[in-house]
Scaffold this active site. Structure first.
Site, PDB file in Angstrom:
ATOM      1  N   ASP A   1       0.855  -1.183   0.000  1.00 59.94           N
ATOM      2  CA  ASP A   1       0.000   0.000   0.000  1.00 59.94           C
ATOM      3  C   ASP A   1       0.893   1.236   0.000  1.00 59.94           C
ATOM      4  O   ASP A   1       1.984   1.226   0.580  1.00 59.94           O
ATOM      5  CB  ASP A   1      -0.894  -0.038   1.241  1.00 59.94           C
ATOM      6  CG  ASP A   1      -2.063   0.928   1.149  1.00 59.94           C
ATOM      7  OD1 ASP A   1      -2.118   1.699   0.182  1.00 59.94           O
ATOM      8  OD2 ASP A   1      -2.914   0.888   2.057  1.00 59.94           O
TER       9      ASP A   1
ATOM     10  N   ASP B   1      -7.998  -7.022   0.224  1.00 56.66           N
ATOM     11  CA  ASP B   1      -7.190  -7.141   1.438  1.00 56.66           C
ATOM     12  C   ASP B   1      -7.991  -6.594   2.597  1.00 56.66           C
ATOM     13  O   ASP B   1      -8.856  -5.724   2.423  1.00 56.66           O
ATOM     14  CB  ASP B   1      -5.879  -6.363   1.312  1.00 56.66           C
ATOM     15  CG  ASP B   1      -6.083  -4.862   1.555  1.00 56.66           C
ATOM     16  OD1 ASP B   1      -5.894  -4.403   2.699  1.00 56.66           O
ATOM     17  OD2 ASP B   1      -6.468  -4.142   0.593  1.00 56.66           O
TER      18      ASP B   1
END
Length: 381
Positions: free
Chosen positions: A92, A267
Site C-alpha cells: 500500500d 485485502d
C-alpha cells in the site's frame, strides 16, 4: 513498466476467475491478500500463511517507513528477505494511513507532510518518495500509486478536488516508477459515492496505463449497500483485461458480493484482528469464543476448513485460552480465520469454474445476512 499477464479462465455473470502471473508466482483470482502491515501477518508464521492457501500478502509503506525504516529494510535484503515471505507481495502506498493515523497532516499539490502516530516525528510523503519506498527499498512486486483518501461523507466539490489531486499524483507515480521489467504499478480510482466522479476518475486512471486498477475510498464507513453501489458505478468504466482490486474489504459477505460485481483482489486486517479479539469466522457465520456457551463445547471451530487450527482444537479449549488471556488463543484463531478466508476464495474460484457461483452466493448471503457491513480497520493487521 511490466504489466503482469492476467489470464481469465472462467466467468459466471460478472464474476471471473483467473491467474495474475508475477515473476514470484501466480496469484489465483479472486484473491484475498492477508495484511502484513509491518512485515508480519500478526500472530502467524509465514509458512502458516502460505499453507493456508495465500498466494500474495500485503505490506505497508507508512508503517515500514516509520519503523524500522525503508532504507534499513533495503540494507537487510528487501521486504521479502526481511520477512521470509517467498511469494508475490503488494504494498500500500501509505496514503490511507496518512489519512487515518497521522497527526497534523498538511496536504499540498506535491505531497503530504505529517507527524508520526508513534513518536510525533515529522515526515514527508510524495508520489516519488512513495514509489521509491515501495519499488526500490521494499522491493514490492506490485506497488500502489499515492492517492489522497477522501473523507466519507463529503461534498461533490470535495470529492472532485480530491480525485483530481489523485489523478495528478497517479501521473507522478508513473513517472517515478519508470520502466521496470519485474514490477508493476496499480492506479487508484476515487470519487466517493458520486457516479459522475467515479466515472471521471476511472476513465482518467485507465488512460494513464497502470498494470492494474484499485477502487479506493471504500470500507471507510459507507456500509455494505453503498459499497456495492459504488462498485456497480465504477466497474463498467474499467478494462476487462486488467485486475481489479477493492482496497480494505472486508467481511466475507463483502467479498462474495464484490466478486459478483467483477472484482479480483481484496485485502483486509479482519482475519487476524478478529482472531485477537476471540472471534472466529465460519461457514455458518462468526462466533465469539469468549461466550460462556463454548466453555464445554468439544467440537472444533469448523471441520470444513482445511487447517489444523480449524480442526484440531476444541471450542472449549479456545474459550479457555481467550478467557485466560493466553497468547496461543489469539494465534490459533488468527490462523483459523486466515485459513477460512483462503478457503472461501478457493470455493468461490471453484464455483465460478463449475458455473454454480450464483447458487453459492445465494446460500452464503442467506447464512451471513446479519453481517452486511464494511469496515476498514487501519491501525494494524
Amino acid at each position: 513498466m511490466a504489466t503482469f499477464p492476467f489470464e481469465i479462465k472462467a466467468r459466471e455473470g460478472k464474476a471471473r476467475t483467473g491467474v495474475l502471473k508475477t515473476l514470484r508466482g501466480g496469484i489465483r483470482t479472486p484473491a484475498f491478500m492477508p495484511v502484513g502491515t509491518a512485515a508480519t501477518v500478526k500472530a502467524l508464521y509465514m509458512d502458516q500463511v502460505e499453507q493456508a492457501g495465500a498466494d500474495i500478502i500485503l505490506g505497508n509503506t507508512y508503517h515500514l517507513m516509520l519503523r524500522p525504516g525503508a532504507e534499513r529494510v533495503k540494507r537487510l535484503g528487501g521486504l521479502h528477505a526481511f520477512s521470509g515471505w517467498r511469494g508475490p507481495m503488494l504494498t500500500d502506498s501509505g496514503g490511507f494511513q496518512v489519512w487515518s493515523l497521522s497527526q497534523l497532516r498538511k496536504m499540498d499539490a506535491d505531497g503530504v507532510t505529517f507527524r508520526s502516530h508513534i513518536d510525533g516525528s515529522e515526515h514527508r510523503l510524495t508520489p516519488a518518495r512513495s514509489i521509491e519506498i515501495q519499488a526500490d527499498l521494499l522491493g514490492a512486486d506490485i506497488s500502489m500509486q499515492l492517492d489522497e483518501c477522501t473523507d466519507f461523507p463529503c461534498t461533490h466539490e470535495e470529492a472532485e478536488r480530491s480525485l483530481n489531486l489523485s489523478l495528478d499524483w497517479g501521473a507522478r507515480s508513473l513517472e517515478a516508477f519508470g520502466e521496470r521489467d519485474t514490477q508493476t504499478l496499480f492506479g487508484i480510482v476515487q470519487g466517493s459515492n458520486f457516479p459522475d466522479l467515479r466515472e471521471k476518475s476511472a476513465k482518467g486512471v485507465v488512460a494513464q496505463g497502470f498494470g492494474g486498477i484499485a477502487l479506493g475510498g471504500l470500507a471507510v464507513g459507507e456500509g455494505h449497500d453503498q459499497m456495492c453501489a459504488t462498485i456497480d458505478m465504477t466497474v463498467p468504466h474499467l478494462p476487462g483485461d486488467k485486475p481489479r482490486y477493492v482496497m480494505g474489504v472486508g467481511k466475507p459477505i463483502d467479498l462474495v458480493e464484490s466478486v459478483a460485481r467483477g472484482i479480483d483482489m481484496f485485502d483486509c486486517v479482519l482475519p487476524t484482528r478478529a482472531g485477537r479479539h476471540g472471534q472466529a469466522w465460519t461457514w455458518d457465520g462468526p462466533i465469539n469464543l469468549k461466550n460462556a456457551r463454548f466453555a464445554e463445547d468439544t467440537s472444533p471451530i469448523d471441520e470444513a476448513v482445511p487447517s489444523p487450527a480449524s480442526q484440531d482444537y476444541s471450542k472449549a479449549y479456545l474459550h479457555h485460552l481467550i478467557k485466560s488471556g493466553e497468547y496461543l488463543g489469539s494465534m490459533i484463531l488468527s490462523w483459523h480465520n486466515t485459513a477460512f478466508f483462503q478457503a472461501l476464495m478457493a470455493e468461490i474460484r471453484l464455483a465460478i469454474e463449475e458455473n454454480r457461483f450464483e447458487a453459492l452466493r445465494a446460500e452464503l448471503s442467506r447464512r451471513w445476512a446479519s453481517t452486511k457491513s464494511s469496515a476498514r480497520m487501519p491501525k494494524d493487521a
